[in-house]
Motif scaffolding. Structure first.
Motif, PDB file in Angstrom:
ATOM      1  N   THR A   1      -9.015   5.104   1.523  1.00 52.85           N
ATOM      2  CA  THR A   1      -8.647   5.282   0.150  1.00 52.85           C
ATOM      3  C   THR A   1      -7.247   5.107   0.690  1.00 52.85           C
ATOM      4  N   SER A   2      -6.472   4.034  -0.348  1.00 55.67           N
ATOM      5  CA  SER A   2      -4.609   3.506  -0.559  1.00 55.67           C
ATOM      6  C   SER A   2      -5.014   3.803  -1.817  1.00 55.67           C
ATOM      7  N   ALA A   3      -3.123   3.719  -2.116  1.00 56.21           N
ATOM      8  CA  ALA A   3      -2.291   3.654  -3.647  1.00 56.21           C
ATOM      9  C   ALA A   3      -1.501   2.694  -3.567  1.00 56.21           C
ATOM     10  N   VAL A   4      -1.744   1.523  -2.733  1.00 58.28           N
ATOM     11  CA  VAL A   4      -1.263   0.602  -2.619  1.00 58.28           C
ATOM     12  C   VAL A   4      -1.531  -0.796  -3.101  1.00 58.28           C
ATOM     13  N   TYR A   5      -3.914  -0.576  -2.055  1.00 61.59           N
ATOM     14  CA  TYR A   5      -3.985  -1.605  -1.837  1.00 61.59           C
ATOM     15  C   TYR A   5      -5.573  -0.726  -2.862  1.00 61.59           C
TER      16      TYR A   5
ATOM     17  N   PHE B   1       5.115 -11.969  -0.085  1.00 61.29           N
ATOM     18  CA  PHE B   1       6.999 -11.836  -0.424  1.00 61.29           C
ATOM     19  C   PHE B   1       6.956 -10.291  -0.970  1.00 61.29           C
ATOM     20  N   ASP B   2       6.902  -9.495  -0.658  1.00 60.13           N
ATOM     21  CA  ASP B   2       6.959  -7.974  -1.987  1.00 60.13           C
ATOM     22  C   ASP B   2       6.570  -7.314  -0.574  1.00 60.13           C
ATOM     23  N   ASP B   3       7.590  -5.494  -1.217  1.00 59.58           N
ATOM     24  CA  ASP B   3       7.265  -4.714   0.123  1.00 59.58           C
ATOM     25  C   ASP B   3       6.261  -4.078  -0.182  1.00 59.58           C
ATOM     26  N   ARG B   4       4.653  -4.266  -0.143  1.00 58.40           N
ATOM     27  CA  ARG B   4       3.489  -3.746  -0.216  1.00 58.40           C
ATOM     28  C   ARG B   4       3.252  -2.861   0.616  1.00 58.40           C
ATOM     29  N   TYR B   5       2.939  -4.277   1.382  1.00 59.57           N
ATOM     30  CA  TYR B   5       2.268  -4.370   2.922  1.00 59.57           C
ATOM     31  C   TYR B   5       3.150  -3.485   3.811  1.00 59.57           C
TER      32      TYR B   5
ATOM     33  N   LEU C   1       2.238   0.609   5.310  1.00 55.02           N
ATOM     34  CA  LEU C   1       1.854   1.304   6.057  1.00 55.02           C
ATOM     35  C   LEU C   1       3.096   2.615   6.900  1.00 55.02           C
ATOM     36  N   LEU C   2       3.719   2.485   6.019  1.00 61.04           N
ATOM     37  CA  LEU C   2       5.023   3.556   6.284  1.00 61.04           C
ATOM     38  C   LEU C   2       4.310   4.379   5.383  1.00 61.04           C
TER      39      LEU C   2
ATOM     40  N   ASN D   1       3.921 -13.560   9.629  1.00 66.25           N
ATOM     41  CA  ASN D   1       4.293 -13.890   8.033  1.00 66.25           C
ATOM     42  C   ASN D   1       4.854 -12.231   7.726  1.00 66.25           C
ATOM     43  N   ALA D   2       3.468 -11.164   7.954  1.00 65.04           N
ATOM     44  CA  ALA D   2       3.891 -10.105   7.021  1.00 65.04           C
ATOM     45  C   ALA D   2       4.546  -9.752   8.129  1.00 65.04           C
ATOM     46  N   ALA D   3       4.632  -9.049   9.320  1.00 61.36           N
ATOM     47  CA  ALA D   3       5.848  -8.444  10.452  1.00 61.36           C
ATOM     48  C   ALA D   3       6.586  -9.113  10.143  1.00 61.36           C
TER      49      ALA D   3
END
Length: 287
Positions: free
Chosen positions: A43-47, A130-134, A138-139, A169-171
């Protein structure tokens, strides 16, 4: 006393080069194996609609070990597989046992799969954007699962993130957007060339105040489209490295031979972690 590097002749064929793993990438009889816990995040609220596996690798440690440093690794099993090119768990066990890095927990995160979709792979959506979703994922959704089980340091100087290709590039993006949490980056053959809208970093690094990041980049002479005028993986990695160097970042660039393969990055992982996570390594401000 300067370090003496043994002479090795340069290969003439830059494409077929394979690097040999060093002793820190091999199981050792005198090093106790850490423990690995596998989780499923479905389950994920972001994805929304994605599911993925996450492995938490904990090197063996004394009962009074301090709160652990953290290294998040993209493309989970590919980087954890003890028979693969990277062997992240083996490397962590060896380096922690030797005292080369602080006690560090590795969190190996698979890219998501869209459950029930005709094309379920969600990797490029997550890693190339290029956004803060990933980093928010994680956080907010992964690291709390780790913190429920193990003590983690709150020191962002001991939080790192590692990946290769799109995972590279995700890192970098995760640390760039959230340097309050991630300040150590290990990125191999990063796919800056295929980020939607183009690679933002050469210009962005140049016009943004320097962030408190230590960045290890690996690039390859024969990476994808190495001799093409556009979508050139080699050139885009070098542009990012040049921008970081000109902006005064704590940077290490290793340029190797071979193509778009995890081999060289995997061989470099022990040295990359030593340089990234060891607080005794002089940083920019110590020069």
């Amino acid at each position: 006393m300067p370090d003496a590097v043994p002479y090795r002749p340069l290969p003439l064929d830059l494409t077929s080069v394979t690097y040999a793993h060093g002793p820190d990438s091999q199981r050792r009889a005198d090093v106790p194996q850490g423990t690995t816990v596998e989780l499923t995040v479905d389950t994920s609220a972001v994805y929304p609609g994605t599911s993925r596996r996450v492995w938490i690798h904990v090197p063996t440690h004394a009962a009074d070990a301090p709160p652990a440093a953290l290294m998040v690794v993209n493309d989970g099993w590919w980087y954890l597989d003890p028979d693969g090119q990277v062997r992240g768990g083996i490397v962590l066990d060896n380096l922690v046992h030797a005292g080369d890095i602080p006690f560090t927990i590795g969190v190996f995160v698979e890219p998501g799969l869209l459950v029930g979709a005709d094309q379920p792979k969600h990797r490029n959506v997550e890693y190339d954007a290029f956004d803060d979703r990933y980093v928010t994922f994680l956080l907010d959704e992964v690291i709390p699962l780790v913190a429920e089980r193990y003590r983690l340091t709150d020191d962002p100087e001991q939080w790192g993130i590692c990946g290769g290709s799109s995972g590279g590039n995700a890192a970098f993006t995760a640390a760039w957007l959230r340097p309050d949490r991630f300040r150590r980056v290990v990125a191999y053959l990063s796919s800056f060339a295929q980020m939607p809208g183009g690679n933002p970093y050469p210009e962005l690094v140049a016009r943004t105040d320097r962030k408190p990041l230590r960045v290890f980049l690996q690039a390859g002479h024969r990476d994808l489209n190495w001799d093409a005028p556009r979508r050139n993986w080699l050139a885009e990695n070098l542009r990012v490295a040049a921008a970081l160097a000109e902006a005064g970042y704590d940077l290490r660039l290793v340029l190797g031979d071979g193509g778009h393969s995890p081999n060289h990055g995997g061989v470099l992982l022990p040295d990359a972690l030593r340089w990234s996570l060891n607080p005794a390594v002089p940083g920019r401000d110590a020069r």
